[in-house]
Design a protein around this motif. Structure first.
Motif, PDB file in Angstrom:
ATOM      1  N   LEU A 221      -2.845  -2.710  -4.048  1.00 21.29           N
ATOM      2  CA  LEU A 221      -1.502  -2.957  -3.514  1.00 21.29           C
ATOM      3  C   LEU A 221      -1.550  -3.313  -2.032  1.00 21.29           C
ATOM      4  CD1 LEU A 221       0.351  -0.048  -5.332  1.00 21.29           C
ATOM      5  CD2 LEU A 221       0.830  -2.488  -5.639  1.00 21.29           C
ATOM      6  N   HIS A 222      -2.446  -2.649  -1.300  1.00 18.74           N
ATOM      7  CA  HIS A 222      -2.600  -2.957   0.125  1.00 18.74           C
ATOM      8  C   HIS A 222      -3.065  -4.401   0.311  1.00 18.74           C
ATOM      9  CE1 HIS A 222      -3.819  -2.688   4.304  1.00 18.74           C
ATOM     10  NE2 HIS A 222      -5.059  -3.010   3.962  1.00 18.74           N
ATOM     11  N   GLU A 223      -4.036  -4.818  -0.478  1.00 19.91           N
ATOM     12  CA  GLU A 223      -4.566  -6.180  -0.369  1.00 19.91           C
ATOM     13  C   GLU A 223      -3.526  -7.220  -0.755  1.00 19.91           C
ATOM     14  OE1 GLU A 223      -7.981  -5.872  -2.858  1.00 19.91           O
ATOM     15  OE2 GLU A 223      -9.221  -4.898  -1.328  1.00 19.91           O
ATOM     16  N   GLN A 224      -2.563  -6.811  -1.605  1.00 25.54           N
ATOM     17  CA  GLN A 224      -1.501  -7.721  -2.040  1.00 25.54           C
ATOM     18  C   GLN A 224      -0.251  -7.621  -1.170  1.00 25.54           C
ATOM     19  OE1 GLN A 224      -0.945  -6.433  -6.093  1.00 25.54           O
ATOM     20  NE2 GLN A 224      -2.704  -7.577  -6.870  1.00 25.54           N
ATOM     21  N   ASP A 225      -0.342  -6.829  -0.079  1.00 28.20           N
ATOM     22  CA  ASP A 225       0.807  -6.590   0.808  1.00 28.20           C
ATOM     23  C   ASP A 225       2.010  -6.049   0.044  1.00 28.20           C
ATOM     24  OD1 ASP A 225      -0.474  -7.428   3.163  1.00 28.20           O
ATOM     25  OD2 ASP A 225      -0.003  -9.532   2.750  1.00 28.20           O
ATOM     26  N   ALA A 226       1.739  -5.207  -0.938  1.00 28.60           N
ATOM     27  CA  ALA A 226       2.815  -4.665  -1.777  1.00 28.60           C
ATOM     28  C   ALA A 226       2.864  -3.137  -1.749  1.00 28.60           C
ATOM     29  CB  ALA A 226       2.630  -5.151  -3.220  1.00 28.60           C
ATOM     30  N   LEU A 227       2.146  -2.529  -0.805  1.00 31.69           N
ATOM     31  CA  LEU A 227       2.064  -1.070  -0.801  1.00 31.69           C
ATOM     32  C   LEU A 227       3.290  -0.406  -0.172  1.00 31.69           C
ATOM     33  CD1 LEU A 227       0.421   1.467  -1.431  1.00 31.69           C
ATOM     34  CD2 LEU A 227      -0.661   1.241   0.807  1.00 31.69           C
ATOM     35  N   GLN A 228       3.870  -1.033   0.874  1.00 34.39           N
ATOM     36  CA  GLN A 228       4.976  -0.381   1.582  1.00 34.39           C
ATOM     37  C   GLN A 228       6.123  -0.011   0.644  1.00 34.39           C
ATOM     38  OE1 GLN A 228       5.159   0.602   4.995  1.00 34.39           O
ATOM     39  NE2 GLN A 228       6.972   1.643   4.197  1.00 34.39           N
ATOM     40  N   GLU A 229       6.386  -0.850  -0.350  1.00 33.73           N
ATOM     41  CA  GLU A 229       7.500  -0.573  -1.263  1.00 33.73           C
ATOM     42  C   GLU A 229       7.224   0.640  -2.157  1.00 33.73           C
ATOM     43  OE1 GLU A 229       6.874  -3.587  -4.972  1.00 33.73           O
ATOM     44  OE2 GLU A 229       7.105  -4.539  -2.995  1.00 33.73           O
ATOM     45  N   LYS A 230       5.974   1.089  -2.206  1.00 33.41           N
ATOM     46  CA  LYS A 230       5.627   2.275  -2.996  1.00 33.41           C
ATOM     47  C   LYS A 230       5.744   3.557  -2.180  1.00 33.41           C
ATOM     48  CE  LYS A 230       4.394   0.104  -6.795  1.00 33.41           C
ATOM     49  NZ  LYS A 230       5.132   0.297  -8.064  1.00 33.41           N
ATOM     50  N   LEU A 231       5.895   3.410  -0.865  1.00 36.98           N
ATOM     51  CA  LEU A 231       6.004   4.587  -0.003  1.00 36.98           C
ATOM     52  C   LEU A 231       7.434   5.133  -0.030  1.00 36.98           C
ATOM     53  CD1 LEU A 231       3.267   3.464   1.077  1.00 36.98           C
ATOM     54  CD2 LEU A 231       3.999   4.219   3.341  1.00 36.98           C
ATOM     55  N   PHE A 232       7.527   6.455  -0.023  1.00 32.51           N
ATOM     56  CA  PHE A 232       8.825   7.108   0.049  1.00 32.51           C
ATOM     57  C   PHE A 232       9.173   7.312   1.515  1.00 32.51           C
ATOM     58  CE2 PHE A 232       7.422   7.901  -4.172  1.00 32.51           C
ATOM     59  CZ  PHE A 232       8.558   8.121  -4.948  1.00 32.51           C
ATOM     60  N   PRO A 233      10.456   7.192   1.868  1.00 33.48           N
ATOM     61  CA  PRO A 233      10.843   7.345   3.274  1.00 33.48           C
ATOM     62  C   PRO A 233      10.652   8.772   3.770  1.00 33.48           C
ATOM     63  CG  PRO A 233      12.789   7.217   1.876  1.00 33.48           C
ATOM     64  CD  PRO A 233      11.604   6.891   0.999  1.00 33.48           C
ATOM     65  N   ILE A 234      10.579   8.905   5.081  1.00 35.78           N
ATOM     66  CA  ILE A 234      10.413  10.215   5.715  1.00 35.78           C
ATOM     67  C   ILE A 234      11.486  11.189   5.229  1.00 35.78           C
ATOM     68  CG2 ILE A 234      10.604  11.436   7.922  1.00 35.78           C
ATOM     69  CD1 ILE A 234       9.245   9.044   9.241  1.00 35.78           C
ATOM     70  N   GLU A 235      12.707  10.685   5.044  1.00 29.85           N
ATOM     71  CA  GLU A 235      13.832  11.528   4.637  1.00 29.85           C
ATOM     72  C   GLU A 235      13.555  12.240   3.317  1.00 29.85           C
ATOM     73  OE1 GLU A 235      15.046   8.834   7.664  1.00 29.85           O
ATOM     74  OE2 GLU A 235      14.106   8.397   5.744  1.00 29.85           O
ATOM     75  N   TYR A 236      12.768  11.622   2.449  1.00 28.36           N
ATOM     76  CA  TYR A 236      12.454  12.227   1.152  1.00 28.36           C
ATOM     77  C   TYR A 236      11.670  13.522   1.337  1.00 28.36           C
ATOM     78  CZ  TYR A 236      11.455  12.303  -3.845  1.00 28.36           C
ATOM     79  OH  TYR A 236      11.403  12.662  -5.169  1.00 28.36           O
TER      80      TYR A 236
END
Length: 305
Positions: A221-236
Motif C-alpha cells: 500500500l505504501h508503494e502504491q501511495d494508498a496507505l494513508q487512507e487505511k490510517l485511522f485519525p488521531i481522534e479515533y
C-alpha cells in the motif's frame, strides 16, 4: 508524512519492537510507536501510532483488549506459557475435570482481580525488568497488581490429549492484564498445574483483528501511495475520553497556545482528562487535565498544532 493509527497484524515470532523497526524502514520515518507489547509467540492486532499520533499511544493502550487463549491443564512452566520449562506436571484423565467445574471457576475471575506478574515479564522492580532477574536466576518479590476482567468465558469443549486437558477461552480486559498468569491462576483455582499454550489478541484500543494489515500489505500500500487512507485519525485513539466541542475561535486560539482555563468557562463538569475538539473540523485541538494544585483550573497535557 503519515499521521494516524494503523492496526497491524503481528505474526508469531516477531516482537513488537521488530514490527516498529520494520515499519520505520518501510515508511521511512522514525515517528512510529506501538501501543503496548505483545510477546513474540503471541499473534494479533497491534495498533501502531505514526507521526503526530504517537502523542496518543498511552490513551489507545488504556482502551482495553480482547484475547482468545488456550489454557492447558496438567503442567506449569517457568514462563507461564508454552515457551518455558516445565516445573510441575500431573496426568489429567477424562474423569479428572469437567466443563462445569471449569465454568464455575472462570466466573470467579470476572471483575477486579489481583495478579502477581510473571518473572518473565517487563514489569520493573527496583528499576530493573523482571525478566532480567529471571535470566540471572535471581528471585525478587513481585508486586501484586489489580486488573480488570470485563468478560471471561469458555469457547470450546475440553480436549484430552497427551495426559493434558486443553480448552479455549475469550477474555476482555483492561490494561496490564497478563493472560498467561490468568491461565496459571485458573489452574490453581482448580487445584491443577496449568499454563497458557496459545494466545491471539483479537481487539486492542478499539481496533479489531479483522481490520489489521500485515507488514507485507502495508509495504504494498505504501508503494502504491494508498496507505494513508487505511490510517485511522488521531481522534479515533481518543474516543475513550470525554470531549468538549469548541466553537469560539478565540478559545480555540488560546487552546492551541497552551493556555490554562478556569473550569467555570465550560458548561461541562471537568473532573478528569478531556479532549478539546474543533466544532468545524472535528479535529482534536488538545488534551486537558485538571490542574494538580489549582482545583478550579485545567491545564494542557498535549497540544496538537
Amino acid at each position: 508524512m503519515y499521521n494516524g493509527i494503523l492496526p497491524v497484524y503481528k505474526e508469531r515470532g516477531l516482537t513488537s519492537h521488530d514490527v516498529v523497526f520494520k515499519l520505520r524502514k518501510i515508511l521511512k520515518t522514525k515517528k512510529v510507536g506501538h501501543t503496548g507489547t505483545l510477546d513474540p509467540e503471541v499473534s494479533g492486532v497491534l495498533p501502531i501510532c505514526i507521526g503526530d499520533a504517537t502523542k496518543v499511544s498511552d490513551y489507545v493502550m488504556n482502551m482495553g483488549k480482547t484475547y482468545e487463549a488456550t489454557v492447558c491443564l496438567g503442567s506449569t512452566t517457568t514462563t507461564e506459557d508454552q515457551t518455558g520449562e516445565v516445573i510441575e506436571r500431573v496426568n489429567i484423565e477424562k474423569d479428572t475435570i469437567t466443563s462445569t467445574q471449569i465454568d464455575d471457576v472462570l466466573v470467579q475471575f470476572q471483575g477486579v482481580i489481583t495478579q502477581v506478574p510473571p518473572m518473565y515479564s517487563s514489569v520493573k522492580v527496583n528499576g530493573k525488568k523482571l525478566y532480567e532477574y529471571a535470566r540471572n536466576n535471581q528471585v525478587v518479590e513481585r508486586p501484586e497488581r489489580q486488573v480488570v476482567i470485563n468478560q471471561i468465558s469458555r469457547t470450546s469443549g475440553l480436549r484430552f490429549e497427551h495426559n493434558d486437558c486443553e480448552f479455549d477461552i475469550i477474555v476482555s480486559c483492561g490494561k496490564g492484564t497478563y493472560i498467561r498468569t490468568l491461565a496459571t491462576d485458573i489452574g490453581k483455582a482448580l487445584g491443577l498445574p496449568a499454563h497458557m499454550s496459545k494466545l491471539t489478541r483479537t481487539q486492542s484500543g478499539g481496533f479489531d483483528l479483522k481490520e489489521s494489515l500485515s507488514l507485507e500489505a502495508i509495504q504494498t500500500l505504501h508503494e502504491q501511495d494508498a496507505l494513508q487512507e487505511k490510517l485511522f485519525p488521531i481522534e479515533y485513539g481518543l474516543k475513550g475520553l470525554k470531549q468538549i466541542v469548541i466553537s469560539d475561535d478565540e478559545i480555540k486560539g488560546k487552546i492551541l497556545n497552551g493556555q490554562k482555563f478556569n473550569k467555570a468557562q465550560f458548561e461541562q463538569n471537568i473532573d478528569e482528562i478531556v479532549i478539546m475538539v474543533d466544532d468545524t473540523t472535528q479535529k482534536v485541538l488538545a488534551i486537558y487535565e485538571p490542574h494538580p494544585e489549582k482545583i478550579h483550573e485545567i491545564k494542557p497535557k498535549k497540544v496538537f498544532n
